[in-house]
Write an enzyme that holds these catalytic residues in place. Structure first.
Site, PDB file in Angstrom:
ATOM      1  N   ASP A 142       1.699   5.371   1.318  1.00 26.92           N
ATOM      2  CA  ASP A 142       1.345   6.104   2.562  1.00 26.92           C
ATOM      3  C   ASP A 142       2.020   7.473   2.180  1.00 26.92           C
ATOM      4  O   ASP A 142       3.010   7.490   1.329  1.00 26.92           O
ATOM      5  CB  ASP A 142       1.963   5.767   3.705  1.00 26.92           C
ATOM      6  N   ASP A 148       0.836  -1.119  -0.118  1.00 28.41           N
ATOM      7  CA  ASP A 148       0.150   0.035  -0.044  1.00 28.41           C
ATOM      8  C   ASP A 148       1.021   1.307  -0.078  1.00 28.41           C
ATOM      9  O   ASP A 148       2.232   1.123   0.060  1.00 28.41           O
ATOM     10  CB  ASP A 148      -0.815  -0.190   1.362  1.00 28.41           C
ATOM     11  N   ASP A 170      11.087   3.930  12.348  1.00 31.55           N
ATOM     12  CA  ASP A 170      11.858   2.900  12.786  1.00 31.55           C
ATOM     13  C   ASP A 170      13.290   2.697  12.253  1.00 31.55           C
ATOM     14  O   ASP A 170      14.032   3.083  12.877  1.00 31.55           O
ATOM     15  CB  ASP A 170      10.815   1.831  13.200  1.00 31.55           C
TER      16      ASP A 170
HETATM   17  P1  ATP Z   1       4.663  -2.991   5.222  1.00 28.40           P
HETATM   18  O1  ATP Z   1       5.335  -3.415   3.757  1.00 28.40           O
HETATM   19  O2  ATP Z   1       4.360  -4.174   6.235  1.00 28.40           O
HETATM   20  O3  ATP Z   1       3.448  -2.109   4.915  1.00 28.40           O
HETATM   21  P2  ATP Z   1       5.929  -0.678   6.152  1.00 28.40           P
HETATM   22  O4  ATP Z   1       7.016  -0.101   6.667  1.00 28.40           O
HETATM   23  O5  ATP Z   1       5.111   0.188   5.253  1.00 28.40           O
HETATM   24  O6  ATP Z   1       5.774  -2.072   6.168  1.00 28.40           O
HETATM   25  P3  ATP Z   1       3.653   0.166   7.913  1.00 28.40           P
HETATM   26  O7  ATP Z   1       3.358  -0.373   9.024  1.00 28.40           O
HETATM   27  O8  ATP Z   1       2.681   0.324   6.834  1.00 28.40           O
HETATM   28  O9  ATP Z   1       4.988  -0.519   7.587  1.00 28.40           O
HETATM   29  O10 ATP Z   1       4.089   1.669   8.676  1.00 28.40           O
HETATM   30  C1  ATP Z   1       4.541   2.887   7.792  1.00 28.40           C
HETATM   31  C2  ATP Z   1       5.773   3.356   7.922  1.00 28.40           C
HETATM   32  O11 ATP Z   1       5.472   3.964   9.080  1.00 28.40           O
HETATM   33  C3  ATP Z   1       6.943   2.534   8.229  1.00 28.40           C
HETATM   34  O12 ATP Z   1       7.761   2.436   7.042  1.00 28.40           O
HETATM   35  C4  ATP Z   1       7.776   3.441   9.024  1.00 28.40           C
HETATM   36  O13 ATP Z   1       8.530   4.481   8.509  1.00 28.40           O
HETATM   37  C5  ATP Z   1       6.705   3.929  10.126  1.00 28.40           C
HETATM   38  N1  ATP Z   1       6.494   3.068  11.262  1.00 28.40           N
HETATM   39  C6  ATP Z   1       5.508   2.124  11.312  1.00 28.40           C
HETATM   40  N2  ATP Z   1       5.509   1.498  12.415  1.00 28.40           N
HETATM   41  C7  ATP Z   1       6.506   2.153  13.077  1.00 28.40           C
HETATM   42  C8  ATP Z   1       6.869   2.078  14.391  1.00 28.40           C
HETATM   43  N3  ATP Z   1       6.372   1.171  15.063  1.00 28.40           N
HETATM   44  N4  ATP Z   1       7.889   2.712  14.767  1.00 28.40           N
HETATM   45  C9  ATP Z   1       8.422   3.793  14.050  1.00 28.40           C
HETATM   46  N5  ATP Z   1       7.972   4.056  12.842  1.00 28.40           N
HETATM   47  C10 ATP Z   1       7.054   3.233  12.346  1.00 28.40           C
HETATM   48 MG    MG Z   2       2.817   0.062   4.645  1.00 29.80          MG
END
Ligand code: ATP
Ligand code: MG
Length: 453
Positions: free
Chosen positions: A74, A72, A148
């Site tokens: 963001d 997805d 993170d």
């Molecule tokens: P995925 O492919 O699983 O969606 P993602 O990295 O996009 O991986 P998300 O949970 O969608 O994970 O989160 C989007 C963004 O928000 C992450 O890339 C990171 O920058 C930030 N983020 C998410 N969770 C955390 C956390 N627990 N602590 C700090 N930053 C976070």
């Molecule tokens: Mg994501």
């Protein structure tokens, strides 16, 4: 002099770089704009035209650079939630802990959030340092610092096709290093789920967790216990459905995290037959994920816990309980004990039980009961599960295949199939497939009833 050096070093570790971010042009990051969601591009364009900064951020940028298809998209911006909402026809503000805006384009939702400030002393935390509320708006640089891992703190501007990188995330991504931004120990304390995220990204990207980011995990693993069960559940689902489930489980065990999530796992993985069953279940899950097919959490957990249920079931029958009662009690106990670590949502517990409880029914089906099973909403899943058991040599594979063929048959083919099946059982008598088990005494140990090697 020395204190100055240490100060500088600490400064580099704990705050954002003094030099400002790196700006990478297209040749450096390699993102092909055609792989970017046009809706995410639209959100950035609208916000930028209104005078705001707006970037695609997080996992999507990471995956695009790695040539993977993002799950997805963001967007992060310096517009406030109200400002974002006012610019789009279909947008709603959601969330309490973080307010963010869902901009809706048919089936696609672009999650759009305002730059956030990183953890501060005023932030509300629990007694272990876990952040409870985190809704301070901040600058772009601050937003990058509260993310993170460096490889998740990348911002892509689809208008000029530039990637903004405050923490050398592109370099880490190319080196395949999962590196925490800031002090890893503190950041795991703030949010223990980050340990699970480290594992998932390492497995998914075939990357290594950088030593300083890895070192505190074993010590901090127990903090997982303070995370709300629903969040842990979501994260475990993500670990198991990232397309690299076995690598995730291996790492969870290696880092001492598994026992806080799946208490049976260590036991099962040290027994070759149980391990084989889990291996197969996860291999099938990975294949489905990679083929873009949906995964049902109920099925997944039914598979993860089955061998434990099966052992308890056999024991119950051995102790003299009727087959079904032994199975129900085994299921309840296993789910109960699992819930001590990580509760599985009730509706998925329901799915798991339905899948499990249908297993003995495959063994002693009559035409009437077959038609009834057909109407069961979990019939298809239960047949898939039977296949898994057959692949694990728990049940006869011809028998399992017959059920699979039946599940796949066109409606008009079913009746003749069931008739033929009954006929065959009549002709061939005991020993001719499924109906044989029907004639077995009810109180035969479940192991014997289910095992047709
Ligand atoms: P995925 O492919 O699983 O969606 P993602 O990295 O996009 O991986 P998300 O949970 O969608 O994970 O989160 C989007 C963004 O928000 C992450 O890339 C990171 O920058 C930030 N983020 C998410 N969770 C955390 C956390 N627990 N602590 C700090 N930053 C976070
Ligand atoms: Mg994501």
């Amino acid at each position: 002099m020395l204190t100055e050096t240490i100060k500088n070093f600490v400064g580099r570790l704990f705050s954002s770089p003094a030099r400002g971010p790196e700006r990478l042009r297209r040749e450096k990051h390699g993102i092909d704009r055609r792989n970017v969601s046009r809706h995410a591009i639209k959100v950035c364009e609208v916000l930028q035209q209104a005078g705001f900064d707006a970037y695609i951020v997080g996992g999507a940028v990471r995956d695009l650079i790695m040539g993977l298809e993002p799950k997805d998209f963001d967007v992060a911006t310096n517009a406030t939630p109200n400002e974002i909402r006012s610019l789009f026809r279909r947008a709603r503000i959601i969330g309490k802990r973080f307010q963010l805006v869902h901009v809706v384009f048919g089936p696609e939702i672009i999650e759009t959030s305002t730059f956030r400030a990183p953890a501060s002393d005023e932030q509300e935390t629990d007694e272990h340092g876990r952040i409870l509320r985190d809704n301070q708006f901040g600058t772009h640089e601050q937003d990058a610092a509260r993310r993170d891992f460096t490889l998740n703190a990348l911002y892509y501007n689809p208008v000029n096709e530039e990637v903004i990188d405050y923490h050398r995330g592109v370099a880490d991504l190319k080196k395949k290093l999962v590196r925490m931004i800031g002090d890893p120990q503190l950041r795991y304390r703030e949010d223990p789920v980050r340990m699970l995220r480290a594992v998932r990204f390492a497995a998914k990207l075939n990357a290594t967790i950088e030593p300083a980011s890895l070192a505190p995990i074993k010590q901090a693993a127990h903090l997982i216990e303070n995370v709300p069960a629903s969040r842990l559940f979501d994260e475990v689902i993500k670990l198991l459905t990232c397309g690299h489930a076995m690598e995730c489980l291996e790492k969870l065990r290696e880092f001492g995290l598994a026992s806080y999530l799946l208490p049976y796992l260590d036991d099962l993985m040290s027994n070759p037959e149980d391990r084989h069953f889990i291996d197969m279940a996860l291999e099938r899950t990975d294949l489905r994920v990679r083929a873009g097919k949906p995964i049902s959490p109920g099925f997944l957990f039914a598979a993860m816990l089955w061998r434990m249920v099966d052992k308890r079931w056999k024991q119950g029958v051995y102790d003299g309980l009727p087959t079904m009662q032994a199975l129900i009690e085994a299921a309840d106990r296993v789910i109960d004990e699992q819930s001590g670590q990580m509760a599985i949502q009730k509706r998925f517990q329901g799915d798991m039980k339905e899948i499990w409880f249908m297993q003995p029914r495959f063994e002693r089906a009559t035409p009437k009961s077959i038609w009834r099973m057909f109407e069961h909403p979990r019939f298809r899943a239960a047949v898939d599960f039977l296949q898994l058991r057959a692949a694990g040599h728990e049940v006869d594979s011809v028998h399992a295949q017959w059920w699979m063929d039946l599940a796949n048959a066109e409606p008009e083919e079913r009746s003749p199939m069931i008739d033929a099946y009954q006929q065959r059982n009549r002709n061939e008598g005991p020993g001719a497939g499924p109906a044989r088990r029907k004639r077995r005494p009810r109180r035969k140990p479940a192991g014997a009833a289910a095992n047709v090697h």
